[in-house]
Design a protein around this motif. Structure first.
Motif, PDB file in Angstrom:
ATOM      1  N   ARG A   1       3.344   6.198  -0.962  1.00 48.49           N
ATOM      2  CA  ARG A   1       4.683   6.909  -0.211  1.00 48.49           C
ATOM      3  C   ARG A   1       4.345   7.150   1.008  1.00 48.49           C
ATOM      4  N   THR A   2       3.249   7.754   1.546  1.00 53.21           N
ATOM      5  CA  THR A   2       3.054   7.942   2.973  1.00 53.21           C
ATOM      6  C   THR A   2       1.312   7.899   3.305  1.00 53.21           C
ATOM      7  N   ALA A   3       1.514   7.522   4.291  1.00 49.63           N
ATOM      8  CA  ALA A   3      -0.425   7.330   4.908  1.00 49.63           C
ATOM      9  C   ALA A   3      -0.282   7.562   6.280  1.00 49.63           C
TER      10      ALA A   3
ATOM     11  N   TYR B   1       0.905  -1.128   0.036  1.00 47.84           N
ATOM     12  CA  TYR B   1       0.060   0.025  -0.079  1.00 47.84           C
ATOM     13  C   TYR B   1       0.823   1.155  -0.093  1.00 47.84           C
ATOM     14  N   LEU B   2       1.832   1.254   0.824  1.00 46.78           N
ATOM     15  CA  LEU B   2       2.835   2.332   0.899  1.00 46.78           C
ATOM     16  C   LEU B   2       3.556   2.503  -0.416  1.00 46.78           C
ATOM     17  N   THR B   3       3.950   1.468  -1.034  1.00 49.91           N
ATOM     18  CA  THR B   3       4.685   1.715  -2.359  1.00 49.91           C
ATOM     19  C   THR B   3       4.007   2.451  -3.314  1.00 49.91           C
TER      20      THR B   3
ATOM     21  N   LEU C   1      -4.620   3.875   6.443  1.00 52.06           N
ATOM     22  CA  LEU C   1      -4.057   2.453   6.368  1.00 52.06           C
ATOM     23  C   LEU C   1      -5.222   1.698   6.747  1.00 52.06           C
ATOM     24  N   GLN C   2      -6.050   1.976   7.710  1.00 50.88           N
ATOM     25  CA  GLN C   2      -7.131   1.400   8.209  1.00 50.88           C
ATOM     26  C   GLN C   2      -8.323   1.279   7.332  1.00 50.88           C
ATOM     27  N   ASN C   3      -8.580   2.646   6.768  1.00 47.24           N
ATOM     28  CA  ASN C   3      -9.749   2.530   5.990  1.00 47.24           C
ATOM     29  C   ASN C   3      -9.325   2.037   4.544  1.00 47.24           C
ATOM     30  N   GLY C   4      -8.174   2.235   4.084  1.00 50.54           N
ATOM     31  CA  GLY C   4      -7.685   1.579   2.774  1.00 50.54           C
ATOM     32  C   GLY C   4      -7.681   0.180   2.819  1.00 50.54           C
ATOM     33  N   LEU C   5      -7.036  -0.389   3.856  1.00 53.87           N
ATOM     34  CA  LEU C   5      -6.970  -1.825   3.889  1.00 53.87           C
ATOM     35  C   LEU C   5      -7.879  -2.739   4.702  1.00 53.87           C
ATOM     36  N   GLY C   6      -8.781  -1.995   5.344  1.00 54.71           N
ATOM     37  CA  GLY C   6      -9.738  -2.712   6.057  1.00 54.71           C
ATOM     38  C   GLY C   6      -9.098  -3.601   7.455  1.00 54.71           C
ATOM     39  N   LEU C   7      -7.890  -2.955   8.014  1.00 55.36           N
ATOM     40  CA  LEU C   7      -7.179  -3.757   8.985  1.00 55.36           C
ATOM     41  C   LEU C   7      -7.524  -2.802  10.519  1.00 55.36           C
ATOM     42  N   PRO C   8      -7.636  -3.657  11.497  1.00 58.49           N
ATOM     43  CA  PRO C   8      -7.874  -2.970  12.673  1.00 58.49           C
ATOM     44  C   PRO C   8      -6.794  -2.224  13.227  1.00 58.49           C
ATOM     45  N   LYS C   9      -6.983  -0.925  13.747  1.00 59.98           N
ATOM     46  CA  LYS C   9      -5.916  -0.326  14.094  1.00 59.98           C
ATOM     47  C   LYS C   9      -4.795  -0.765  14.917  1.00 59.98           C
TER      48      LYS C   9
END
Length: 79
Positions: free
Chosen positions: A37-39, A32-34, A44-52
């Motif tokens: 570059r920055t997030a 995702y960061l590639t 990251l939570q919203n884009g990947l659906g992973l718990p914080k």
């Protein structure tokens, strides 16, 4: 998967494996960061659906392997 995305994934896999992340979620965050570059952790939570809470652990792992840098809630791909 497009050729570019496939190449990015292979590059990620090679680099991440070399650094022994060993975790599919860590590879996902790195990939995702590639592209961004920055997030922030929220992005990251919203884009990947992973718990914080998982993201905190993943980012720490990536930081320990010098793959990302973190300032506050902002995570940046290391150069």
């Amino acid at each position: 998967m497009s050729c570019s995305a496939s190449h990015e994934y292979q590059s990620l896999t090679d680099r991440a494996d070399a650094r022994r992340t060993g975790f599919p979620r860590a590879k996902l965050v790195y990939l995702y960061l590639t592209t961004t570059r920055t997030a922030t952790l929220d992005e990251l939570q919203n884009g990947l659906g992973l718990p914080k809470m998982s993201l905190y652990t993943i980012v720490r792992t990536l930081r320990e392997r010098d793959l990302v840098e973190q300032e506050g809630d902002t995570v940046t791909l290391s150069n």
